[in-house]
Motif scaffolding. Structure first.
Motif, PDB file in Angstrom:
ATOM      1  N   GLU A  69     -33.901  -4.376  13.185  1.00 10.03           N
ATOM      2  CA  GLU A  69     -34.541  -3.288  12.352  1.00 10.03           C
ATOM      3  C   GLU A  69     -34.367  -1.907  13.144  1.00 10.03           C
ATOM      4  OE1 GLU A  69     -36.722  -4.008   9.597  1.00 10.03           O
ATOM      5  OE2 GLU A  69     -37.069  -1.878   9.500  1.00 10.03           O
ATOM      6  N   THR A  70     -34.278  -1.899  14.267  1.00 11.28           N
ATOM      7  CA  THR A  70     -34.010  -0.561  15.083  1.00 11.28           C
ATOM      8  C   THR A  70     -32.685   0.001  14.580  1.00 11.28           C
ATOM      9  OG1 THR A  70     -33.479  -1.792  16.816  1.00 11.28           O
ATOM     10  CG2 THR A  70     -35.919  -0.893  16.858  1.00 11.28           C
ATOM     11  N   HIS A  71     -31.714  -0.933  14.481  1.00 13.69           N
ATOM     12  CA  HIS A  71     -30.354  -0.382  14.354  1.00 13.69           C
ATOM     13  C   HIS A  71     -30.156   0.078  12.761  1.00 13.69           C
ATOM     14  CE1 HIS A  71     -30.117  -3.403  17.607  1.00 13.69           C
ATOM     15  NE2 HIS A  71     -28.706  -2.864  17.791  1.00 13.69           N
ATOM     16  N   ILE A  72     -31.055  -0.683  11.795  1.00 10.72           N
ATOM     17  CA  ILE A  72     -31.063  -0.359  10.598  1.00 10.72           C
ATOM     18  C   ILE A  72     -31.668   1.055  10.431  1.00 10.72           C
ATOM     19  CG2 ILE A  72     -32.236  -0.971   8.553  1.00 10.72           C
ATOM     20  CD1 ILE A  72     -32.091  -4.036   8.970  1.00 10.72           C
ATOM     21  N   ARG A  73     -32.792   1.236  11.104  1.00 12.04           N
ATOM     22  CA  ARG A  73     -33.446   2.662  11.225  1.00 12.04           C
ATOM     23  C   ARG A  73     -32.337   3.743  11.626  1.00 12.04           C
ATOM     24  NH1 ARG A  73     -36.751  -0.173   9.043  1.00 12.04           N
ATOM     25  NH2 ARG A  73     -35.437   0.352   7.401  1.00 12.04           N
ATOM     26  N   ARG A  74     -31.612   3.377  12.649  1.00 16.24           N
ATOM     27  CA  ARG A  74     -30.824   4.480  13.318  1.00 16.24           C
ATOM     28  C   ARG A  74     -29.621   4.861  12.315  1.00 16.24           C
ATOM     29  NH1 ARG A  74     -30.364   1.791  19.322  1.00 16.24           N
ATOM     30  NH2 ARG A  74     -28.392   1.087  18.324  1.00 16.24           N
ATOM     31  N   ILE A  75     -29.051   3.741  11.576  1.00 16.95           N
ATOM     32  CA  ILE A  75     -28.195   4.116  10.443  1.00 16.95           C
ATOM     33  C   ILE A  75     -28.722   4.716   9.488  1.00 16.95           C
ATOM     34  CG2 ILE A  75     -26.400   2.951   9.027  1.00 16.95           C
ATOM     35  CD1 ILE A  75     -26.222   0.721  11.014  1.00 16.95           C
ATOM     36  N   GLU A  76     -29.790   4.464   8.979  1.00 15.60           N
ATOM     37  CA  GLU A  76     -30.628   5.209   8.078  1.00 15.60           C
ATOM     38  C   GLU A  76     -30.795   6.508   8.215  1.00 15.60           C
ATOM     39  OE1 GLU A  76     -32.958   1.763   5.883  1.00 15.60           O
ATOM     40  OE2 GLU A  76     -34.076   2.989   7.429  1.00 15.60           O
ATOM     41  N   GLY A  93     -17.926   6.332  13.269  1.00 11.80           N
ATOM     42  CA  GLY A  93     -17.807   5.698  14.600  1.00 11.80           C
ATOM     43  C   GLY A  93     -19.050   5.424  15.321  1.00 11.80           C
ATOM     44  N   HIS A  94     -19.802   6.484  14.976  1.00 11.61           N
ATOM     45  CA  HIS A  94     -21.469   6.115  15.591  1.00 11.61           C
ATOM     46  C   HIS A  94     -22.194   5.021  14.678  1.00 11.61           C
ATOM     47  CE1 HIS A  94     -25.425   7.609  16.764  1.00 11.61           C
ATOM     48  NE2 HIS A  94     -25.029   6.676  17.566  1.00 11.61           N
ATOM     49  N   ILE A  95     -21.972   5.054  13.393  1.00 13.15           N
ATOM     50  CA  ILE A  95     -22.478   4.088  12.445  1.00 13.15           C
ATOM     51  C   ILE A  95     -21.780   2.704  12.926  1.00 13.15           C
ATOM     52  CG2 ILE A  95     -22.732   3.212  10.072  1.00 13.15           C
ATOM     53  CD1 ILE A  95     -22.932   6.210   9.348  1.00 13.15           C
ATOM     54  N   ARG A  96     -20.450   2.462  13.064  1.00 14.93           N
ATOM     55  CA  ARG A  96     -19.939   1.209  13.479  1.00 14.93           C
ATOM     56  C   ARG A  96     -20.506   0.732  14.628  1.00 14.93           C
ATOM     57  NH1 ARG A  96     -17.241  -1.197   9.743  1.00 14.93           N
ATOM     58  NH2 ARG A  96     -16.289   0.164   7.973  1.00 14.93           N
ATOM     59  N   ASP A  97     -20.515   1.397  15.768  1.00 15.79           N
ATOM     60  CA  ASP A  97     -21.098   0.978  17.015  1.00 15.79           C
ATOM     61  C   ASP A  97     -22.357   0.512  16.942  1.00 15.79           C
ATOM     62  OD1 ASP A  97     -18.543   1.933  18.190  1.00 15.79           O
ATOM     63  OD2 ASP A  97     -19.523   3.938  18.940  1.00 15.79           O
ATOM     64  N   THR A  98     -23.264   1.101  16.107  1.00 14.84           N
ATOM     65  CA  THR A  98     -24.529   0.677  15.811  1.00 14.84           C
ATOM     66  C   THR A  98     -24.698  -0.640  15.468  1.00 14.84           C
ATOM     67  OG1 THR A  98     -25.380   3.089  15.936  1.00 14.84           O
ATOM     68  CG2 THR A  98     -27.010   1.035  14.987  1.00 14.84           C
ATOM     69  N   TYR A  99     -23.824  -0.739  14.192  1.00 17.33           N
ATOM     70  CA  TYR A  99     -23.483  -1.934  13.455  1.00 17.33           C
ATOM     71  C   TYR A  99     -23.131  -3.062  14.393  1.00 17.33           C
ATOM     72  CZ  TYR A  99     -21.549  -4.952   9.594  1.00 17.33           C
ATOM     73  OH  TYR A  99     -21.139  -5.874   8.565  1.00 17.33           O
ATOM     74  N   TYR A 100     -22.087  -2.828  15.335  1.00 10.31           N
ATOM     75  CA  TYR A 100     -21.608  -3.991  16.156  1.00 10.31           C
ATOM     76  C   TYR A 100     -22.569  -4.431  17.132  1.00 10.31           C
ATOM     77  CZ  TYR A 100     -16.993  -3.039  13.851  1.00 10.31           C
ATOM     78  OH  TYR A 100     -16.092  -3.037  12.896  1.00 10.31           O
ATOM     79  N   ASP A 101     -23.430  -3.396  17.594  1.00 17.09           N
ATOM     80  CA  ASP A 101     -24.571  -3.550  18.461  1.00 17.09           C
ATOM     81  C   ASP A 101     -25.414  -4.535  17.800  1.00 17.09           C
ATOM     82  OD1 ASP A 101     -25.682  -3.149  21.199  1.00 17.09           O
ATOM     83  OD2 ASP A 101     -27.216  -2.165  20.019  1.00 17.09           O
ATOM     84  N   ALA A 102     -25.557  -4.246  16.550  1.00 21.82           N
ATOM     85  CA  ALA A 102     -26.593  -5.166  15.859  1.00 21.82           C
ATOM     86  C   ALA A 102     -26.085  -6.575  15.694  1.00 21.82           C
ATOM     87  CB  ALA A 102     -26.923  -4.455  14.482  1.00 21.82           C
ATOM     88  N   ILE A 103     -24.828  -6.763  15.358  1.00 24.35           N
ATOM     89  CA  ILE A 103     -24.090  -7.938  15.365  1.00 24.35           C
ATOM     90  C   ILE A 103     -24.089  -8.760  16.376  1.00 24.35           C
ATOM     91  CG2 ILE A 103     -21.688  -9.124  15.208  1.00 24.35           C
ATOM     92  CD1 ILE A 103     -20.975  -7.109  13.006  1.00 24.35           C
ATOM     93  N   ASP A 104     -24.305  -8.149  17.450  1.00 23.93           N
ATOM     94  CA  ASP A 104     -24.514  -8.798  19.024  1.00 23.93           C
ATOM     95  C   ASP A 104     -25.750  -9.535  19.076  1.00 23.93           C
ATOM     96  OD1 ASP A 104     -22.030  -8.736  20.052  1.00 23.93           O
ATOM     97  OD2 ASP A 104     -22.565  -7.377  21.684  1.00 23.93           O
ATOM     98  N   LYS A 105     -26.823  -8.604  18.346  1.00 20.34           N
ATOM     99  CA  LYS A 105     -28.331  -9.522  18.166  1.00 20.34           C
ATOM    100  C   LYS A 105     -28.292 -10.695  17.315  1.00 20.34           C
ATOM    101  CE  LYS A 105     -29.788  -5.931  20.671  1.00 20.34           C
ATOM    102  NZ  LYS A 105     -30.070  -6.019  22.083  1.00 20.34           N
TER     103      LYS A 105
END
Length: 329
Positions: free
Chosen positions: A130-137, A157-169
């Motif tokens: 949820e926190t990753h979603i808020r960051r991208i929003e 690039g920042h959005i994709r880094d956040t996305y990939y970090d979420a995928i790790d979760k």
């Protein structure tokens, strides 16, 4: 109906009348010319100039990939649809900084919105993202604030880094990727992403060939970065929709094991079995149909790419302002 052919073994392409044959020690496989939409070659292919000439006349592109699945080049047939007025207007939208920036922003926006769709889909079973979603929003409104391409690439690039970090979760321990590492991929998930993104590039390029667009004139990526840089731009929108959804399926349904990878941590690529599994699921995804809101009929994911390119043609010709495809389903 035409279809994509995926060749994962070494061999020879030969022509006999109206049929192309793939031949090696194990098989002789017929590829009827009337059914070939595009060829994706992952093995070492030998072919005669007659085969090349015939495929080119029939408008069949061949995309070549190396062992890692990285795109290496294409046999791009002589363009029969490219139109001078579209090329001129494409160039105009690249040379005018404001017009270029508008399109570049739409590609980043489309990618980000589709990334959010993926994360929201998995959020119910993985509340930690949820926190990753808020960051991208929070990043989305900033897209409009940037006034040059490098800054825009930075937020992308920042959005994709956040996305990939979420995928790790979301993914199990075995498939956690850490940071994005491309050349060579250093673990299983980076291997899957690299393989899929290169494949997506070839797929978009095939669709560009079937439009009036010039594949070398782009907006988000620099034209000299790769020869067919428009494919890189449009692929940004479709990677979350097609490539990432294939990866989510393969991992979450536990369809992958060690036999699908070759190498070790730090230097890894898909085995023949891994390539076949990925390609089959990718092909299935491209062939899947949904009901199009505007057209009111079923269209395949592959067709959605062509429709996106038609929207781009209308934009550069000034008949309809371009807005990127965002999954509505």
């Amino acid at each position: 109906m035409k279809t994509n052919y995926y060749i994962t073994k070494d061999g020879v392409l030969r022509r006999k009348e109206n049929t192309i044959y793939f031949i090696n020690k194990e098989e002789k496989r017929a590829l009827p010319i009337s059914k070939i939409y595009a060829i994706y070659a992952y093995g070492n292919l030998s072919f005669t100039s007659g085969v090349v000439s015939y495929l080119s006349r029939q408008g069949v592109p061949i995309h070549f990939f190396n062992n890692y699945g990285f795109y290496e080049g294409s046999l791009y047939p002589r363009e029969t649809l490219v139109a001078g007025d579209v090329t001129i207007h494409q160039a105009e939208h690249h040379l005018d900084a404001n017009k270029r920036l508008y399109l570049a922003k739409r590609f980043v926006e489309g990618a980000a919105q589709n990334i959010l769709k993926n994360l929201r889909y998995y959020c119910s079973s993985n509340p930690s993202i949820e926190t990753h979603i808020r960051r991208i929003e929070r990043e989305l409104p900033k897209i409009e604030e940037y006034n040059n391409i490098p800054e825009l690439m930075g937020v992308e690039g920042h959005i994709r880094d956040t996305y990939y970090d979420a995928i790790d979760k979301i993914f199990p321990e075995e498939f956690k990727m850490g940071e994005r590492v491309k050349r060579p991929p250093n673990n299983k998930t980076n291997t899957l992403i690299s393989f899929g993104n290169s494949l997506m590039y070839g797929t978009v390029l095939t669709e560009i060939y079937n439009t009036q667009l010039n594949p070398t004139i782009s907006y988000l990526h620099e034209p000299f970065e790769r020869r067919f840089s428009l494919s890189l731009d449009v692929a940004e929108i479709f990677k979350p929709i097609i490539v990432d959804r294939v990866i989510f399926k393969l991992v979450n349904k536990k369809m992958l094991d060690d036999s699908h990878f070759v190498g070790e941590l730090g230097d890894m690529f898909l085995s023949d079995a891994g390539k076949k599994l990925f390609l089959q699921n990718y092909h299935d995804r491209l062939s899947t149909t949904i009901k199009h809101k505007g057209l009111g009929r079923e269209v395949s994911y592959q067709r959605l790419i062509r429709l996106e390119l038609y929207k781009l043609v209308k934009h550069v010709l000034g008949t309809h302002k371009y807005k990127p495809l965002v999954m509505w389903w």
